[in-house]
Structure formats: C-alpha cells, structure tokens
Design a protein around this motif. Structure first.
Motif, PDB file in Angstrom:
ATOM      1  N   SER A 186      60.385  74.591  72.382  1.00 47.63           N
ATOM      2  CA  SER A 186      60.955  73.519  71.566  1.00 47.63           C
ATOM      3  C   SER A 186      61.342  72.334  72.443  1.00 47.63           C
ATOM      4  CB  SER A 186      62.177  74.026  70.793  1.00 47.63           C
ATOM      5  OG  SER A 186      63.200  74.406  71.685  1.00 47.63           O
ATOM      6  N   PHE A 187      61.538  71.204  71.767  1.00 43.87           N
ATOM      7  CA  PHE A 187      62.058  70.008  72.422  1.00 43.87           C
ATOM      8  C   PHE A 187      63.563  69.949  72.185  1.00 43.87           C
ATOM      9  CE2 PHE A 187      57.686  68.646  71.561  1.00 43.87           C
ATOM     10  CZ  PHE A 187      57.339  68.059  72.761  1.00 43.87           C
ATOM     11  N   SER A 188      64.303  69.507  73.185  1.00 42.27           N
ATOM     12  CA  SER A 188      65.719  69.215  72.957  1.00 42.27           C
ATOM     13  C   SER A 188      65.802  67.876  72.243  1.00 42.27           C
ATOM     14  CB  SER A 188      66.485  69.166  74.281  1.00 42.27           C
ATOM     15  OG  SER A 188      66.181  67.969  74.985  1.00 42.27           O
ATOM     16  N   PRO A 189      66.903  67.588  71.550  1.00 42.84           N
ATOM     17  CA  PRO A 189      67.042  66.279  70.916  1.00 42.84           C
ATOM     18  C   PRO A 189      66.889  65.116  71.903  1.00 42.84           C
ATOM     19  CG  PRO A 189      68.625  67.782  69.978  1.00 42.84           C
ATOM     20  CD  PRO A 189      67.998  68.499  71.144  1.00 42.84           C
ATOM     21  N   ALA A 190      67.426  65.252  73.113  1.00 44.15           N
ATOM     22  CA  ALA A 190      67.293  64.178  74.104  1.00 44.15           C
ATOM     23  C   ALA A 190      65.839  63.997  74.531  1.00 44.15           C
ATOM     24  CB  ALA A 190      68.177  64.451  75.322  1.00 44.15           C
ATOM     25  N   GLU A 191      65.090  65.095  74.616  1.00 37.76           N
ATOM     26  CA  GLU A 191      63.666  64.983  74.926  1.00 37.76           C
ATOM     27  C   GLU A 191      62.928  64.285  73.795  1.00 37.76           C
ATOM     28  OE1 GLU A 191      62.861  68.923  77.711  1.00 37.76           O
ATOM     29  OE2 GLU A 191      62.933  69.148  75.524  1.00 37.76           O
ATOM     30  N   LEU A 192      63.284  64.584  72.553  1.00 37.02           N
ATOM     31  CA  LEU A 192      62.644  63.916  71.425  1.00 37.02           C
ATOM     32  C   LEU A 192      62.912  62.417  71.432  1.00 37.02           C
ATOM     33  CD1 LEU A 192      63.227  66.467  68.538  1.00 37.02           C
ATOM     34  CD2 LEU A 192      61.045  65.842  69.586  1.00 37.02           C
ATOM     35  N   LEU A 193      64.120  62.032  71.816  1.00 36.06           N
ATOM     36  CA  LEU A 193      64.439  60.610  71.922  1.00 36.06           C
ATOM     37  C   LEU A 193      63.522  59.938  72.946  1.00 36.06           C
ATOM     38  CD1 LEU A 193      66.546  58.339  71.097  1.00 36.06           C
ATOM     39  CD2 LEU A 193      67.664  58.938  73.244  1.00 36.06           C
ATOM     40  N   GLN A 194      63.342  60.603  74.072  1.00 40.19           N
ATOM     41  CA  GLN A 194      62.463  60.056  75.109  1.00 40.19           C
ATOM     42  C   GLN A 194      61.009  60.029  74.650  1.00 40.19           C
ATOM     43  OE1 GLN A 194      63.471  61.626  79.188  1.00 40.19           O
ATOM     44  NE2 GLN A 194      64.962  62.774  77.956  1.00 40.19           N
ATOM     45  N   ILE A 195      60.562  61.110  74.020  1.00 37.64           N
ATOM     46  CA  ILE A 195      59.192  61.166  73.492  1.00 37.64           C
ATOM     47  C   ILE A 195      58.977  60.063  72.458  1.00 37.64           C
ATOM     48  CG2 ILE A 195      57.661  62.535  71.997  1.00 37.64           C
ATOM     49  CD1 ILE A 195      57.539  63.552  74.809  1.00 37.64           C
ATOM     50  N   ALA A 196      60.008  59.800  71.647  1.00 34.65           N
ATOM     51  CA  ALA A 196      59.902  58.731  70.644  1.00 34.65           C
ATOM     52  C   ALA A 196      59.699  57.388  71.321  1.00 34.65           C
ATOM     53  CB  ALA A 196      61.135  58.710  69.746  1.00 34.65           C
ATOM     54  N   ALA A 197      60.426  57.137  72.398  1.00 34.41           N
ATOM     55  CA  ALA A 197      60.270  55.869  73.126  1.00 34.41           C
ATOM     56  C   ALA A 197      58.867  55.757  73.721  1.00 34.41           C
ATOM     57  CB  ALA A 197      61.336  55.740  74.210  1.00 34.41           C
ATOM     58  N   ALA A 198      58.395  56.822  74.347  1.00 42.92           N
ATOM     59  CA  ALA A 198      57.055  56.802  74.938  1.00 42.92           C
ATOM     60  C   ALA A 198      55.981  56.715  73.865  1.00 42.92           C
ATOM     61  CB  ALA A 198      56.839  58.048  75.800  1.00 42.92           C
ATOM     62  N   GLY A 199      56.148  57.468  72.787  1.00 46.11           N
ATOM     63  CA  GLY A 199      55.165  57.452  71.708  1.00 46.11           C
ATOM     64  C   GLY A 199      55.065  56.105  71.038  1.00 46.11           C
ATOM     65  N   CYS A 200      56.211  55.485  70.804  1.00 44.73           N
ATOM     66  CA  CYS A 200      56.218  54.164  70.185  1.00 44.73           C
ATOM     67  C   CYS A 200      55.519  53.147  71.091  1.00 44.73           C
ATOM     68  CB  CYS A 200      57.659  53.740  69.889  1.00 44.73           C
ATOM     69  SG  CYS A 200      57.784  52.240  68.903  1.00 44.73           S
TER      70      CYS A 200
END
Length: 134
Positions: A33-47
C-alpha cells in the motif's frame, strides 16, 4: 465526483473513485500500500507528468517514455512534509542545448499554470473534516 476511502482491516484502506479505480492505502511501511504522504507526493508527480506529457512527446517523440521521480523532506518525527521535489527523467538525446532549455522552461510554465496539485500545495488551502456526533 465522489472519492472515498474505506477501511478493509487494521491499517488497511482502499481509496476509490467513481470510475472504478482503486488504490491501497496504509500506514508508512505497510506492505502492498501507499501511505497518505506517499500518495500526496505521487499526486504531485502525476499531475506534473500529465500536465507536461504533450509538451514532452511533441518534442522528443509521441512514443517516448519518461519518468517523473518524487521525494520529500520530512523532519524526524514530524507529521508533515517540509518540501516536495519533482524531477523529470526525459530522454533528450535528439535535442540540442537550446531545445532542452526551451522544453524545460515550457514544462515549468505549464506546471505553474495548469497543475492543480502543485498549485494547491503551493497555495496552502484549508482542509475541513467532519465527524458525526449526533
């Protein structure tokens, strides 16, 4: 659009959207799984990747593959990130130095203007939670 996070078991959650996509969410270090903080980072990179895709593929090739790596600064024991770093890894072999600089500038401008996640993080918006007490 409605997004949801549902608890499956101890420290295991699933995030879903209305289109049927799912993402596993858990505590930092939780397997699979992703941690919430990892998802925040992934969201920035994905965007950033989604925003820059057309600019990059137009200049380096429609079938080009590129990566966007993301990392963050976090103080020991802190429950917040201090900075997020988004780094593009793009094959630029066919471009001269001036073309590389022009592409980098165009990507920066597009992200500054269009990337919802980065713009929101830089702006710093309120997050409001509700909890049913009645």
């Amino acid at each position: 659009m409605t997004l949801e996070v549902q608890r499956d078991s101890e420290h295991e959650f699933v995030g879903r959207n209305e289109r049927g996509a799912e993402v596993r969410i858990g505590r930092n270090g939780q397997a699979g799984s992703f941690s919430p903080a990892e998802l925040l980072q992934i969201a920035a990179a994905g965007c950033s990747a989604v925003t820059a895709e057309a600019l990059i593929t137009r200049r380096v090739g429609e079938d080009s593959k590129f990566r966007v790596e993301v990392s963050a600064d976090r103080r020991e024991g802190a429950s917040e990130l201090d900075a997020v770093y988004v780094n593009f890894d793009v094959p630029l072999d066919g471009l001269d130095q001036a073309q590389r600089e022009a592409l980098a500038a165009a990507v920066d401008r597009a992200i500054e203007r269009l990337c919802t996640v980065s713009r929101t993080l830089k702006k710093g918006i309120p997050v409001n939670e509700t909890f049913p007490i009645a």
